[in-house]
Every structure is written in C-alpha cells, then in structure tokens.
Design a protein around this motif. Structure first.
Motif, mmCIF file in Angstrom:
data_model
loop_
_atom_site.group_PDB
_atom_site.id
_atom_site.type_symbol
_atom_site.label_atom_id
_atom_site.label_comp_id
_atom_site.label_asym_id
_atom_site.label_seq_id
_atom_site.Cartn_x
_atom_site.Cartn_y
_atom_site.Cartn_z
ATOM 1 N N ASP A 89 3.477 52.757 -52.640
ATOM 2 C CA ASP A 89 3.339 51.715 -52.119
ATOM 3 C C ASP A 89 2.020 50.845 -53.075
ATOM 4 O OD1 ASP A 89 1.441 53.119 -51.341
ATOM 5 O OD2 ASP A 89 1.400 52.344 -49.158
ATOM 6 N N HIS A 90 2.060 51.649 -54.306
ATOM 7 C CA HIS A 90 0.847 51.570 -55.191
ATOM 8 C C HIS A 90 -0.290 51.633 -54.602
ATOM 9 C CE1 HIS A 90 4.036 51.019 -57.673
ATOM 10 N NE2 HIS A 90 5.092 50.189 -56.804
ATOM 11 N N LYS A 91 -0.826 52.381 -53.338
ATOM 12 C CA LYS A 91 -1.866 51.866 -53.273
ATOM 13 C C LYS A 91 -2.591 53.268 -53.626
ATOM 14 C CE LYS A 91 -1.694 50.299 -48.884
ATOM 15 N NZ LYS A 91 -1.969 50.066 -47.137
ATOM 16 N N GLN A 92 -4.110 53.598 -53.903
ATOM 17 C CA GLN A 92 -4.682 54.899 -55.032
ATOM 18 C C GLN A 92 -5.551 55.542 -53.855
ATOM 19 O OE1 GLN A 92 -7.389 54.017 -58.279
ATOM 20 N NE2 GLN A 92 -5.726 53.608 -59.553
ATOM 21 N N LYS A 93 -5.091 57.615 -53.297
ATOM 22 C CA LYS A 93 -5.851 57.781 -52.641
ATOM 23 C C LYS A 93 -6.308 58.906 -53.650
ATOM 24 C CE LYS A 93 -3.301 57.487 -48.260
ATOM 25 N NZ LYS A 93 -2.078 58.032 -47.472
ATOM 26 N N MET A 94 -8.129 60.056 -53.204
ATOM 27 C CA MET A 94 -8.375 61.067 -53.697
ATOM 28 C C MET A 94 -7.732 61.947 -54.004
ATOM 29 S SD MET A 94 -12.193 60.874 -52.990
ATOM 30 C CE MET A 94 -12.883 61.623 -53.854
ATOM 31 N N LEU A 95 -7.346 63.126 -55.010
ATOM 32 C CA LEU A 95 -6.551 63.590 -55.315
ATOM 33 C C LEU A 95 -7.443 64.902 -54.205
ATOM 34 C CD1 LEU A 95 -4.645 66.383 -56.304
ATOM 35 C CD2 LEU A 95 -6.003 66.264 -57.676
ATOM 36 N N SER A 96 -8.591 65.293 -54.041
ATOM 37 C CA SER A 96 -9.180 66.282 -53.548
ATOM 38 C C SER A 96 -9.066 66.537 -52.082
ATOM 39 C CB SER A 96 -11.086 66.024 -53.405
ATOM 40 O OG SER A 96 -11.081 64.798 -53.231
ATOM 41 N N PRO A 97 -8.021 65.922 -50.689
ATOM 42 C CA PRO A 97 -8.037 65.832 -49.483
ATOM 43 C C PRO A 97 -6.828 66.793 -49.724
ATOM 44 C CG PRO A 97 -8.761 63.934 -49.912
ATOM 45 C CD PRO A 97 -8.877 64.061 -51.456
ATOM 46 N N TYR A 98 -5.842 66.499 -50.918
ATOM 47 C CA TYR A 98 -4.970 67.485 -50.128
ATOM 48 C C TYR A 98 -4.543 68.677 -51.572
ATOM 49 C CZ TYR A 98 -3.396 62.512 -49.461
ATOM 50 O OH TYR A 98 -3.096 61.875 -48.492
ATOM 51 N N LEU A 99 -5.950 68.709 -51.914
ATOM 52 C CA LEU A 99 -5.730 70.039 -52.792
ATOM 53 C C LEU A 99 -6.694 71.437 -51.245
ATOM 54 C CD1 LEU A 99 -7.220 69.421 -55.809
ATOM 55 C CD2 LEU A 99 -5.371 69.861 -55.360
ATOM 56 N N ARG A 100 -5.997 72.661 -51.282
ATOM 57 C CA ARG A 100 -7.266 73.410 -51.048
ATOM 58 C C ARG A 100 -8.490 73.976 -50.588
ATOM 59 N NH1 ARG A 100 -3.987 79.086 -50.220
ATOM 60 N NH2 ARG A 100 -4.718 78.893 -48.452
ATOM 61 N N PRO A 101 -9.707 74.005 -49.832
ATOM 62 C CA PRO A 101 -10.980 73.961 -50.330
ATOM 63 C C PRO A 101 -10.777 75.376 -50.496
ATOM 64 C CG PRO A 101 -10.539 74.109 -47.903
ATOM 65 C CD PRO A 101 -8.952 74.123 -48.703
#
Length: 150
Positions: free
Chosen positions: A75-87
């Motif tokens: 929907d063309h919004k931006q989200k940070m990548l870091s929450p989707y990576l393994r800690p």
C-alpha cells in the motif's frame, strides 16, 4: 485474485547462532577500546564476562545499518527493515592496534587547564587485545547450523 500481499511479520528466533567470518587466522590479534568505567564493571560485576549487545542499542546510530533501511509495503507505506530480521547481538573489534580514530571515538579526555589532569577519568579508554580463538571459545556451547561458518 487477491491484490493484497500477506502481512509482513517479524521473524522469531528459536536458538542462538554464532556467526564469525572473514577472519581466517584464529590467532590474529583483535583490539577493542572500552571506556574505563565499562571495563571496570565487566571485571567486578560481570565476573570478567563480556556481553553482546543489540546494535540498535549502540551509542553510534550509524553502526546499526539495518535501522536505516526501509521497506515499501504493497500500500506504498514505509516500514523499517530491522523488525523483520532475526535479533542480532554483537561487539565491535578491530585488527588495528594503533588507531587514534578508535581511541578518540571510545574514550574521552578533558584536561584541566591548571593541572593538566583528566577531569573525567572514568571515560578514559582501555585497550584490550585478544584473538578470535580466545574471544569465541565460550561460544562453543551455542548450537551450530549447517552451512553457517564458525
């Protein structure tokens, strides 16, 4: 046909994994500069143990590159990548034993004009020298995954 993509959710960690690569010589010296107060705390309250810290908790925001990468959702919004990576938990070490830049970055000396002494000695830097072999010996208790270099 559904135009909407499946919702993006952060991945979950099931077990720690040690990943160290690019250091072929296990006995090559590694260096790190600690603020004096931090080094003293590691020796006295942490039984000499060092801890790995999430890069997003580091003082320098530019050392956490994943916090600067954005994803574009359908929907063309931006989200940070870091929450989707393994800690990830890490420490910064250097092959450079004589580095004025590192000394200035990780220690602070403010000299008193009258005495010439440091007004904040707890922020002076302490350089520690070790090797990859010594540094990662305690991590042998962590599980290894197939295809991940030690």
């Amino acid at each position: 046909m559904n135009d909407q993509a499946a919702p993006m959710t952060p991945t979950e960690t099931d077990e720690p994994v040690v990943m160290v690569s690019g250091i072929p010589d296990m006995n090559r010296p590694l260096y790190r500069i600690f603020p004096l107060w931090f080094f003293e705390a590691a020796l006295t309250t942490n039984a000499g143990n060092l801890f790995l810290i999430r890069p997003d908790a580091w003082e320098d925001p530019y050392e956490d590159i994943c916090s600067k990468i954005m994803l574009q959702t359908p929907d063309h919004k931006q989200k940070m990548l870091s929450p989707y990576l393994r800690p990830a938990f890490a420490q910064c070490w250097s092959f450079e034993g004589q580095s004025d830049a590192l000394l200035r970055a990780y220690s602070r000396v403010n000299r008193d004009a009258a005495t010439g002494r440091n007004t904040e000695p707890k922020f002076e830097g302490v350089q520690v020298k070790t090797t990859r072999q010594s540094l990662f010996a305690p991590s042998t208790n962590f599980p290894r995954r197939e295809g991940i270099p030690n």
